[in-house]
Motif scaffolding. Sequence first.
Motif, PDB file in Angstrom:
ATOM      1  N   ARG A   1       0.831  -1.208   0.000  1.00  0.00           N
ATOM      2  CA  ARG A   1       0.000   0.000   0.000  1.00  0.00           C
ATOM      3  C   ARG A   1       0.864   1.257   0.000  1.00  0.00           C
ATOM      4  NH1 ARG A   1      -3.696  -3.438   3.030  1.00  0.00           N
ATOM      5  NH2 ARG A   1      -5.688  -3.512   1.907  1.00  0.00           N
TER       6      ARG A   1
ATOM      7  N   CYS B   1       0.068   0.236   6.591  1.00  0.00           N
ATOM      8  CA  CYS B   1      -0.547   0.796   5.382  1.00  0.00           C
ATOM      9  C   CYS B   1       0.265   1.912   4.751  1.00  0.00           C
ATOM     10  CB  CYS B   1      -1.950   1.316   5.703  1.00  0.00           C
ATOM     11  SG  CYS B   1      -3.147  -0.010   5.966  1.00  0.00           S
TER      12      CYS B   1
ATOM     13  N   HIS C   1      -1.977   2.189  -6.386  1.00  0.00           N
ATOM     14  CA  HIS C   1      -2.570   2.549  -5.097  1.00  0.00           C
ATOM     15  C   HIS C   1      -1.974   3.845  -4.554  1.00  0.00           C
ATOM     16  CE1 HIS C   1      -4.451   1.978  -1.168  1.00  0.00           C
ATOM     17  NE2 HIS C   1      -3.279   2.287  -0.630  1.00  0.00           N
TER      18      HIS C   1
END
Length: 394
Positions: A118, A165, A342
């Motif tokens: 991510r 993340c 992403h």
Amino acid sequence: MVDYQSHYRVYPHGITIDTSRVGVKNLRELYHEEGRKVFKDRHDRPVHDCRHEIVKDHTDRQEFETWVLSHGITETYRAVDELHDKNEDPAPGTKKPDKLLYKIGECGALPADFFYPRGICTTMDCEILVADSMNHRVQHLNQFGVYVKQVGSLGDGETQFNEPCDVLEIPNGDIAVADKKNKRVQVLAENFEYKYTVAVPGEPFSLACDREMNVAVATTQKNVHMFNAYEGELFHTFRVGAKGKSKYGPVHIAMTQDSEIIVSDPEDGRVYTYNIEGKCLGCFFPQSHTAGLAVQAGGVCVTPLGQILLVDSLNHVVNLYSESGDFLQQVLTPTDDAGTIHSLALGLEGHMVATEFSVGGEHCVKIFRYRQCPCHEGKTPGSKRRTPVASPNM
């Protein structure tokens, strides 16, 4: 006025009275006369009809609205197809180098492989840090995508993570990691040794930092928590993104050199600008290169010139916008091998790094050429390859 006798007297000399004048028809009147002949079979429709030929056959309002919707969908499909069409090959010697430099990794748990990568960032040494979420680790690559080392495992202890993340380098060289499921931000030293933890009321999802060491932490609840890296304690919290909608939905953030926070909200498709006190300074709807083409806001970062790079996760492109939200150009398209990006970051050497993943698809990191860099002045290297692993002495 000349009477009859005077007219009779001067007639032999060639002088006569002018006849009454008849008006000459102008072009508009002639056009209308011809128009009646052209439109005589159209049920006494007005002479001048500027509507589209297809629309003239629709007398029902619902039919007309249906045609407009169908026409708009057709134009959208055409614009998307143009994104995937490669241009004709230019003349020899004029082709620019490909933007894709390296594709690193596959879906897996081996070194330099990824499973839902991510967050990503570049360091002041032009190296790359990747938050490998479902492998619960942070991987370290050099600017050419060569694996160097990694840190982390599943857990809640020091240098352990549970779905990290995002990762960020603080100006003093420390590394901040958004430890999502553990609801904290871990700060590590440059060599990945543990330093301290900042507890966050929520699940941290995205990180950003300015030159004053102020770190912004965006949670999945659309709250931004601020803490200073010198003190390591939260000093301010405010809500961002759309109001009146779902309270849940992660947002992507970045910070400018003026300590302004750029928030990309995928839920309502807007890009917001806040100061560190939480005051909204403005927002805009990101536009595409084609009118009517929808944009799904995704990852965001800020260039050294203050411009905004925004991921369009719907169309697999990266667009460049001005500070006020004006569309400038497309930076990456599917023809540049851009996939389901992403997040992205810019390196000081001129590279753009991005993480990509999709369900059943690729899980990898890609390095693109953003501007001319000293490390790739010549021929572009082979782009699609498994990254080598650096030696332990590197």
